[in-house]
Scaffold this motif. Structure first.
Motif, PDB file in Angstrom:
ATOM      1  N   LYS A  14       0.830  -1.202   0.000  1.00  0.00           N
ATOM      2  CA  LYS A  14       0.000   0.000   0.000  1.00  0.00           C
ATOM      3  C   LYS A  14       0.867   1.255   0.000  1.00  0.00           C
ATOM      4  O   LYS A  14       0.579   2.224  -0.707  1.00  0.00           O
ATOM      5  CB  LYS A  14      -0.925   0.014   1.218  1.00  0.00           C
ATOM      6  N   THR A  15       1.928   1.239   0.776  1.00  0.00           N
ATOM      7  CA  THR A  15       2.838   2.391   0.816  1.00  0.00           C
ATOM      8  C   THR A  15       3.480   2.622  -0.544  1.00  0.00           C
ATOM      9  O   THR A  15       3.541   3.753  -1.039  1.00  0.00           O
ATOM     10  CB  THR A  15       3.934   2.166   1.874  1.00  0.00           C
ATOM     11  N   LEU A  16       3.931   1.535  -1.166  1.00  0.00           N
ATOM     12  CA  LEU A  16       4.540   1.629  -2.495  1.00  0.00           C
ATOM     13  C   LEU A  16       3.529   2.175  -3.500  1.00  0.00           C
ATOM     14  O   LEU A  16       3.861   3.061  -4.298  1.00  0.00           O
ATOM     15  CB  LEU A  16       5.025   0.244  -2.925  1.00  0.00           C
ATOM     16  N   ALA A  17       2.304   1.678  -3.436  1.00  0.00           N
ATOM     17  CA  ALA A  17       1.260   2.136  -4.352  1.00  0.00           C
ATOM     18  C   ALA A  17       0.943   3.613  -4.135  1.00  0.00           C
ATOM     19  O   ALA A  17       0.755   4.368  -5.093  1.00  0.00           O
ATOM     20  CB  ALA A  17       0.002   1.291  -4.169  1.00  0.00           C
ATOM     21  N   ASP A  18       0.881   4.048  -2.882  1.00  0.00           N
ATOM     22  CA  ASP A  18       0.592   5.456  -2.578  1.00  0.00           C
ATOM     23  C   ASP A  18       1.670   6.379  -3.142  1.00  0.00           C
ATOM     24  O   ASP A  18       1.363   7.445  -3.701  1.00  0.00           O
ATOM     25  CB  ASP A  18       0.484   5.660  -1.068  1.00  0.00           C
ATOM     26  N   ILE A  19       2.915   5.984  -3.007  1.00  0.00           N
ATOM     27  CA  ILE A  19       4.017   6.821  -3.486  1.00  0.00           C
ATOM     28  C   ILE A  19       4.043   6.849  -5.011  1.00  0.00           C
ATOM     29  O   ILE A  19       4.224   7.911  -5.631  1.00  0.00           O
ATOM     30  CB  ILE A  19       5.358   6.319  -2.906  1.00  0.00           C
ATOM     31  N   PHE A  20       3.823   5.695  -5.633  1.00  0.00           N
ATOM     32  CA  PHE A  20       3.791   5.645  -7.096  1.00  0.00           C
ATOM     33  C   PHE A  20       2.610   6.458  -7.635  1.00  0.00           C
ATOM     34  O   PHE A  20       2.735   7.201  -8.615  1.00  0.00           O
ATOM     35  CB  PHE A  20       3.692   4.188  -7.560  1.00  0.00           C
ATOM     36  N   ALA A  21       1.455   6.363  -6.984  1.00  0.00           N
ATOM     37  CA  ALA A  21       0.281   7.137  -7.396  1.00  0.00           C
ATOM     38  C   ALA A  21       0.550   8.635  -7.292  1.00  0.00           C
ATOM     39  O   ALA A  21       0.110   9.415  -8.145  1.00  0.00           O
ATOM     40  CB  ALA A  21      -0.925   6.754  -6.535  1.00  0.00           C
ATOM     41  N   PHE A  22       1.271   9.053  -6.265  1.00  0.00           N
ATOM     42  CA  PHE A  22       1.603  10.464  -6.079  1.00  0.00           C
ATOM     43  C   PHE A  22       2.441  10.970  -7.248  1.00  0.00           C
ATOM     44  O   PHE A  22       2.183  12.041  -7.809  1.00  0.00           O
ATOM     45  CB  PHE A  22       2.358  10.651  -4.760  1.00  0.00           C
ATOM     46  N   VAL A  23       3.450  10.180  -7.648  1.00  0.00           N
ATOM     47  CA  VAL A  23       4.320  10.579  -8.759  1.00  0.00           C
ATOM     48  C   VAL A  23       3.519  10.636 -10.063  1.00  0.00           C
ATOM     49  O   VAL A  23       3.658  11.579 -10.849  1.00  0.00           O
ATOM     50  CB  VAL A  23       5.515   9.604  -8.901  1.00  0.00           C
ATOM     51  N   LEU A  24       2.668   9.643 -10.293  1.00  0.00           N
ATOM     52  CA  LEU A  24       1.843   9.633 -11.495  1.00  0.00           C
ATOM     53  C   LEU A  24       0.928  10.842 -11.557  1.00  0.00           C
ATOM     54  O   LEU A  24       0.786  11.503 -12.584  1.00  0.00           O
ATOM     55  CB  LEU A  24       0.991   8.359 -11.541  1.00  0.00           C
ATOM     56  N   GLU A  33       8.745  16.596  -1.472  1.00  0.00           N
ATOM     57  CA  GLU A  33       7.315  16.842  -1.685  1.00  0.00           C
ATOM     58  C   GLU A  33       6.497  15.611  -1.307  1.00  0.00           C
ATOM     59  O   GLU A  33       5.430  15.721  -0.687  1.00  0.00           O
ATOM     60  CB  GLU A  33       7.068  17.225  -3.148  1.00  0.00           C
ATOM     61  N   ILE A  34       7.001  14.444  -1.674  1.00  0.00           N
ATOM     62  CA  ILE A  34       6.296  13.209  -1.314  1.00  0.00           C
ATOM     63  C   ILE A  34       6.248  13.057   0.207  1.00  0.00           C
ATOM     64  O   ILE A  34       5.202  12.742   0.785  1.00  0.00           O
ATOM     65  CB  ILE A  34       6.988  11.981  -1.950  1.00  0.00           C
ATOM     66  N   GLU A  35       7.387  13.305   0.840  1.00  0.00           N
ATOM     67  CA  GLU A  35       7.460  13.188   2.303  1.00  0.00           C
ATOM     68  C   GLU A  35       6.468  14.137   2.981  1.00  0.00           C
ATOM     69  O   GLU A  35       5.688  13.731   3.865  1.00  0.00           O
ATOM     70  CB  GLU A  35       8.881  13.498   2.776  1.00  0.00           C
ATOM     71  N   HIS A  36       6.468  15.397   2.567  1.00  0.00           N
ATOM     72  CA  HIS A  36       5.636  16.406   3.230  1.00  0.00           C
ATOM     73  C   HIS A  36       4.143  16.186   2.991  1.00  0.00           C
ATOM     74  O   HIS A  36       3.325  16.406   3.878  1.00  0.00           O
ATOM     75  CB  HIS A  36       6.034  17.802   2.740  1.00  0.00           C
ATOM     76  N   GLU A  37       3.780  15.742   1.778  1.00  0.00           N
ATOM     77  CA  GLU A  37       2.363  15.670   1.435  1.00  0.00           C
ATOM     78  C   GLU A  37       1.715  14.313   1.709  1.00  0.00           C
ATOM     79  O   GLU A  37       0.496  14.220   1.814  1.00  0.00           O
ATOM     80  CB  GLU A  37       2.159  16.078  -0.021  1.00  0.00           C
ATOM     81  N   THR A  38       2.514  13.258   1.823  1.00  0.00           N
ATOM     82  CA  THR A  38       1.941  11.945   2.143  1.00  0.00           C
ATOM     83  C   THR A  38       2.053  11.612   3.622  1.00  0.00           C
ATOM     84  O   THR A  38       1.301  10.772   4.123  1.00  0.00           O
ATOM     85  CB  THR A  38       2.640  10.827   1.349  1.00  0.00           C
ATOM     86  N   GLY A  39       3.017  12.252   4.305  1.00  0.00           N
ATOM     87  CA  GLY A  39       3.212  11.956   5.720  1.00  0.00           C
ATOM     88  C   GLY A  39       4.143  10.788   5.975  1.00  0.00           C
ATOM     89  O   GLY A  39       4.414  10.436   7.139  1.00  0.00           O
TER      90      GLY A  39
END
Length: 360
Positions: A14-24, A33-39
């Motif tokens: 789920k974590t991997l999917a969330d990060i990949f979805a953010f980049v997409l 940006e990923i760190e700050h906005e996903t937590g």
């Protein structure tokens, strides 16, 4: 009943999917940006990004600074090696686009619509998908997901097409399930104007928009408060009644405000219409006029920031000018673009939905 537990493996996926979805979703982003906005922690972001880069889903690029300082880096979805396939099934023609993870179209196929029955239509769409898959295989491109846009009445959540315009005896058919079994790919199914709108929103965000696709039928999709409304078939204009010259209710808008309606008046084929549109100026203006009141009412109802007109009909100036005549005094951004692609939108949306079930 056995209890369901969230295992460490599920959390990692789920974590991997969330990060990949953010980049997409962002197109390009930095680790910070990923760190700050996903937590997620810096360590979690770094390790998951490293894995996505290693597997070829994400690329790391350096920004050109133009100065002597160190160039900063950003992350971007891969532009080669991995892609999704989008197919638009419409009576105006079938279109297939192969779309890289970075949303660039790398190949496009088009075919005339030739099906007479439900079985023939599914077979033609399946054949087009195989053609795209073969092309990807030859180019050593991994296919990530499949998206299908369909004309008619569609229940995207269930993956079912309940009606397809022009094919008699159509029975409810689970197109999503059929293609998932046929090609072993995560599959998304959506109504064609909704897919067009999703594709437009991916390229350019806004909070509210109404999109109309006008070909031989009329399709509509609505975005309100940043959310595309599901089940927008209920908002379609095609089966509403138009007024005739005397102010009485006459034909439906689909029967008097589309390309097929214009061709029917003169008993001519669509190819003849596009070859010499100046000969049909009167009929095109009348068809647009029938639609103009409905378009104005749609604008008044939803008050969107943008109104988008697409489909083959908007290639014809006489039709488009007449259809938009009542909006001249309104403060709304109007986009007229016949090239907006339902196949592209279906492919992009399939990426987003496939992330949750894809085995990285």
């Amino acid at each position: 009943m056995a209890k369901k537990y969230i295992t460490q493996d599920i959390l990692k996926k789920k974590t991997l999917a969330d990060i990949f979805a953010f980049v997409l979703e962002r197109g390009q982003s930095t680790r910070r940006e990923i760190e700050h906005e996903t937590g997620f922690s810096w360590g979690t972001v770094s390790s998951n990004v490293a894995y996505l880069i290693e597997k070829g889903y994400v690329r790391e690029k350096r920004k050109e600074t133009g100065g002597a300082g160190r160039a900063s880096c950003y992350l971007k979805a891969a532009s080669e090696g991995i892609a999704s396939i989008g197919i638009d099934i419409n009576r105006s023609g079938l279109c297939c686009e192969i779309v890289a993870l970075d949303s660039c179209v790398i190949k496009k196929f088009e075919e005339d619509f030739c099906a007479q029955t439900q079985a023939e239509l599914i077979e033609q769409a399946e054949s087009l998908c195989r053609r795209a898959l073969d092309w990807c295989k030859q180019g050593e491109i991994r296919v990530f997901s499949l998206g299908i846009a369909v004309q008619g009445s569609v229940n995207g959540r269930k993956g079912v097409c309940t009606r397809f315009t022009g094919i008699e005896g159509w029975r409810d058919y689970n197109i999503k399930e059929h293609f998932e079994k046929a090609f072993a790919l995560p599959t998304y199914l959506g109504h064609d104007p909704k897919c067009m709108l999703l594709g437009e929103m991916h390229r350019r965000r806004c909070e509210s928009c109404v999109l109309l696709r006008i070909d031989n039928a009329i399709g509509m999709a609505v975005l309100l408060d940043g959310r595309v409304l599901d089940g927008t078939e209920r908002f379609e204009l095609g089966h509403t009644l138009a007024l005739d010259g005397t102010g009485k209710k006459g034909l439906t808008l689909e029967q008097c405000g589309t390309l097929s309606a214009v061709c029917a008046v003169r008993e001519r084929k669509e190819t003849e219409l596009f070859a010499s549109p100046e000969k049909y100026e009167k009929e095109l203006s009348e068809a647009g006029a029938h639609l103009s009141c409905a378009i104005y009412n749609v604008y008044t109802l939803f008050k969107p920031q943008r109104l988008v007109l697409t489909g083959k009909a908007v290639k014809l100036d006489s039709f488009t000018e007449s259809a938009l005549s009542l909006l001249k005094e309104e403060k709304v951004e109007i986009t007229v673009d016949s090239d907006i692609s339902a196949a592209f939108g279906a492919a992009v949306e399939s990426m987003k939905s496939a992330i949750r079930e894809f085995e990285f």
